[in-house]
Design a protein around this motif. Sequence first.
Motif, PDB file in Angstrom:
ATOM      1  N   THR A  76      23.079  -6.589-110.286  1.00 37.01           N
ATOM      2  CA  THR A  76      21.894  -6.839-110.610  1.00 37.01           C
ATOM      3  C   THR A  76      20.929  -7.764-110.048  1.00 37.01           C
ATOM      4  OG1 THR A  76      22.181  -6.296-113.329  1.00 37.01           O
ATOM      5  CG2 THR A  76      20.279  -7.592-112.721  1.00 37.01           C
ATOM      6  N   SER A  77      21.624  -8.449-109.801  1.00 34.87           N
ATOM      7  CA  SER A  77      20.602 -10.099-109.049  1.00 34.87           C
ATOM      8  C   SER A  77      20.619  -9.077-107.594  1.00 34.87           C
ATOM      9  CB  SER A  77      21.994 -10.885-108.765  1.00 34.87           C
ATOM     10  OG  SER A  77      23.349 -10.943-108.006  1.00 34.87           O
ATOM     11  N   TRP A  78      21.515  -7.759-106.756  1.00 37.06           N
ATOM     12  CA  TRP A  78      21.096  -7.494-105.649  1.00 37.06           C
ATOM     13  C   TRP A  78      19.860  -6.459-105.680  1.00 37.06           C
ATOM     14  CZ3 TRP A  78      26.438  -6.375-104.961  1.00 37.06           C
ATOM     15  CH2 TRP A  78      27.737  -7.166-104.558  1.00 37.06           C
ATOM     16  N   GLY A  79      19.488  -6.102-106.728  1.00 31.85           N
ATOM     17  CA  GLY A  79      17.962  -5.824-106.946  1.00 31.85           C
ATOM     18  C   GLY A  79      18.790  -4.197-107.693  1.00 31.85           C
ATOM     19  N   TYR A  80      19.212  -3.916-107.899  1.00 37.15           N
ATOM     20  CA  TYR A  80      19.704  -2.765-108.421  1.00 37.15           C
ATOM     21  C   TYR A  80      19.643  -3.044-109.980  1.00 37.15           C
ATOM     22  CZ  TYR A  80      21.812  -1.966-104.372  1.00 37.15           C
ATOM     23  OH  TYR A  80      21.748  -1.808-102.645  1.00 37.15           O
ATOM     24  N   GLU A  81      19.997  -1.712-110.861  1.00 34.58           N
ATOM     25  CA  GLU A  81      19.754  -0.971-112.122  1.00 34.58           C
ATOM     26  C   GLU A  81      20.897  -1.175-112.299  1.00 34.58           C
ATOM     27  OE1 GLU A  81      17.021   1.762-113.592  1.00 34.58           O
ATOM     28  OE2 GLU A  81      15.144   0.035-112.783  1.00 34.58           O
ATOM     29  N   THR A  82      22.089  -1.469-113.732  1.00 34.91           N
ATOM     30  CA  THR A  82      22.727  -1.042-113.688  1.00 34.91           C
ATOM     31  C   THR A  82      23.674  -0.417-115.581  1.00 34.91           C
ATOM     32  OG1 THR A  82      23.909  -3.847-114.244  1.00 34.91           O
ATOM     33  CG2 THR A  82      23.806  -2.722-112.093  1.00 34.91           C
TER      34      THR A  82
ATOM     35  N   LEU B 269      31.022  -9.402-114.987  1.00 36.31           N
ATOM     36  CA  LEU B 269      30.648 -10.101-113.138  1.00 36.31           C
ATOM     37  C   LEU B 269      29.623  -8.827-113.055  1.00 36.31           C
ATOM     38  CD1 LEU B 269      31.224 -11.915-111.645  1.00 36.31           C
ATOM     39  CD2 LEU B 269      33.512 -10.943-110.772  1.00 36.31           C
ATOM     40  N   LEU B 270      30.512  -7.583-112.196  1.00 37.29           N
ATOM     41  CA  LEU B 270      30.081  -7.080-111.393  1.00 37.29           C
ATOM     42  C   LEU B 270      28.284  -6.622-111.842  1.00 37.29           C
ATOM     43  CD1 LEU B 270      32.966  -4.246-110.830  1.00 37.29           C
ATOM     44  CD2 LEU B 270      32.232  -5.861-109.891  1.00 37.29           C
TER      45      LEU B 270
ATOM     46  N   ARG C 257      31.469  -7.409 -99.178  1.00 40.77           N
ATOM     47  CA  ARG C 257      31.795  -5.825 -98.663  1.00 40.77           C
ATOM     48  C   ARG C 257      31.044  -5.012 -99.382  1.00 40.77           C
ATOM     49  NH1 ARG C 257      35.714  -1.991 -97.531  1.00 40.77           N
ATOM     50  NH2 ARG C 257      37.686  -2.790 -99.124  1.00 40.77           N
ATOM     51  N   LEU C 258      31.408  -5.418-100.734  1.00 42.65           N
ATOM     52  CA  LEU C 258      31.361  -4.462-102.089  1.00 42.65           C
ATOM     53  C   LEU C 258      29.603  -4.241-101.924  1.00 42.65           C
ATOM     54  CD1 LEU C 258      31.908  -2.970-104.365  1.00 42.65           C
ATOM     55  CD2 LEU C 258      31.094  -4.814-105.585  1.00 42.65           C
ATOM     56  N   GLN C 259      28.439  -5.468-101.166  1.00 47.98           N
ATOM     57  CA  GLN C 259      27.034  -5.442-101.582  1.00 47.98           C
ATOM     58  C   GLN C 259      26.631  -4.060-100.181  1.00 47.98           C
ATOM     59  OE1 GLN C 259      25.451  -8.468-100.435  1.00 47.98           O
ATOM     60  NE2 GLN C 259      23.599  -7.870-101.225  1.00 47.98           N
ATOM     61  N   LEU C 260      28.006  -4.503 -99.637  1.00 48.43           N
ATOM     62  CA  LEU C 260      27.329  -3.440 -98.535  1.00 48.43           C
ATOM     63  C   LEU C 260      28.061  -1.909 -98.231  1.00 48.43           C
ATOM     64  CD1 LEU C 260      26.483  -3.202 -95.311  1.00 48.43           C
ATOM     65  CD2 LEU C 260      28.965  -3.982 -94.433  1.00 48.43           C
ATOM     66  N   SER C 261      28.677  -1.681 -98.950  1.00 49.81           N
ATOM     67  CA  SER C 261      28.905  -0.690 -99.185  1.00 49.81           C
ATOM     68  C   SER C 261      28.263   0.122-100.230  1.00 49.81           C
ATOM     69  CB  SER C 261      30.183  -0.375 -99.804  1.00 49.81           C
ATOM     70  OG  SER C 261      31.619   0.067-100.312  1.00 49.81           O
ATOM     71  N   LEU C 262      27.894  -0.458-100.775  1.00 47.48           N
ATOM     72  CA  LEU C 262      26.587  -0.293-101.911  1.00 47.48           C
ATOM     73  C   LEU C 262      25.500   0.496-101.490  1.00 47.48           C
ATOM     74  CD1 LEU C 262      26.608  -2.211-105.376  1.00 47.48           C
ATOM     75  CD2 LEU C 262      26.881   0.013-105.045  1.00 47.48           C
ATOM     76  N   GLN C 263      25.086  -0.862-100.561  1.00 47.93           N
ATOM     77  CA  GLN C 263      23.849  -0.176 -99.332  1.00 47.93           C
ATOM     78  C   GLN C 263      23.959   0.540 -98.907  1.00 47.93           C
ATOM     79  OE1 GLN C 263      24.008  -3.418 -97.113  1.00 47.93           O
ATOM     80  NE2 GLN C 263      22.764  -4.691 -98.429  1.00 47.93           N
TER      81      GLN C 263
ATOM     82  N   MET D  70      14.594  -1.777-103.956  1.00 47.00           N
ATOM     83  CA  MET D  70      16.020  -1.359-105.018  1.00 47.00           C
ATOM     84  C   MET D  70      15.472  -1.148-106.699  1.00 47.00           C
ATOM     85  SD  MET D  70      19.148  -2.458-102.297  1.00 47.00           S
ATOM     86  CE  MET D  70      18.665  -3.955-102.811  1.00 47.00           C
ATOM     87  N   GLY D  71      15.319  -1.853-106.801  1.00 42.82           N
ATOM     88  CA  GLY D  71      14.838  -1.434-108.737  1.00 42.82           C
ATOM     89  C   GLY D  71      15.513  -0.026-109.308  1.00 42.82           C
TER      90      GLY D  71
END
Length: 461
Positions: A24-30, A18-19, A109-115, A1-2
């Motif tokens: 970032t800990s979920w594997g995305y770049e921000t 915080l976001l 819920r935000l993590q799921l929405s992002l996925q 996901m990076g």
Amino acid sequence: MGSHLIFITDDDYSLRRLLEVTITSWGYETKSFNTGEALLRSLDERPDVVLLDHMLPGMSGLEVLGALRKEIPDLPVIMLSAQSKIDVAVEIMRSGATDYFSKPVDLKRLQLSLQNAVHLHTLREKVRELQDTLEKNVRYDNIVSSSGVMQDVLKMVERASRSDITVLIEGESGTGKELIARAIHYNGVRKDGPFIIINCAAIPRDLLESELFGHERGAFTGAIERKIGKFEAAHGGTIFLDEIGEMDATLQAKLLRVIQERQFERVGGVDTIRTDVRIISATNRNLRTMAAERQFREDLYYRLSTFPIIIPPLRDRAVEIPLLADHFLNLFATREGKAPMRITPAAYDILKTYPWPGNVRELQSVIERSVILSDDNVIGEDDLPLSLYQPEESSPYDPDAPLLFRSRNDIISLEKIKESALRRALLLCDGNASEAARLLEIGRTTLYDLVKKYGIPLERA
């Protein structure tokens, strides 16, 4: 996901930070911004998803959302708001947001929405990557046709492509309804958007609603996460509803609302989702008759059939059969790495006189089979399946297998020949067992034994 980039825009530094850390800990770049103007200046970095605060200094979140919709129409935007009022959420979703969260943000819920948003964006990117190839394959001049009736159909297709009108394509199975739908989309005003296909007859009725409109987590047994539906994925493009006549009456009512109001809710959801899609539907059934007999909603029929296009069966345009056969011959010979091939006049005669109940799709299958089985560069009558010589008859006595061998591919077992001869004799004798036994030169007892063995119904003794 990076490789997926998430833009975060909020004037609250603590929440923004915080976001950043969490996402970032979920594997995305921000990449984060404190104003909408700063975000819009960085769009050349092509984010996959935007998290956008509702209340921002300078341009408001809704103003930024409007600018994003103009710049990158299908970019997923998740809105955040400190206000939890229903009217605020409705306004945000009607403005085109992909999802909405009130503060404090539910991170799970935000993590799921992002996925889901990243998945949706990835699908749309793949559609764009394939678009050039698809457009080449669905130009009007690539639709093989020589008859006047099909030229009239193509004129209708061209006119439909110039507008955003709802289209209903009618025709028997195998006539090429999906090809016509693709031609309308990829030559039309929405060609840069997605083209989403769903076969209403191929999906169980209890699952079709979820496929069309998506569902929320926990909406039903097995709904372990939110799912984006086809109407949501098709935003900005076209949704092709094949075999629309098979749609359940309850779903017909929901589809009517989407056509009229351009909005819907996911299964188990309360948020109203706006969608901007063109609807092209297709059917091999007579929807007008079904509507008159109350098997299909009459109001939906009139909405879907604003611009009807009727594709005639292949038997009514036999003049096209040689042209189509040559097209498929070249296509499959190239695919199989064979030298250029030709069809003999005798084989052409067979192709032109066969009624083609499976239409163009059946002709395509016959030519593909013949190309694969041919040992040289000529397709003769022996290379064609015997079903073209001996079409099935509807009688229960009709043999299941041919009696003549025209090529090696037609050879069947002796047991099957025996059954076939018995069925043919009964057919020609109108079920008279005594007469059939005499013609077959067997006793009546033997005939009855064979009839029982093969499960053949007898109407006359």
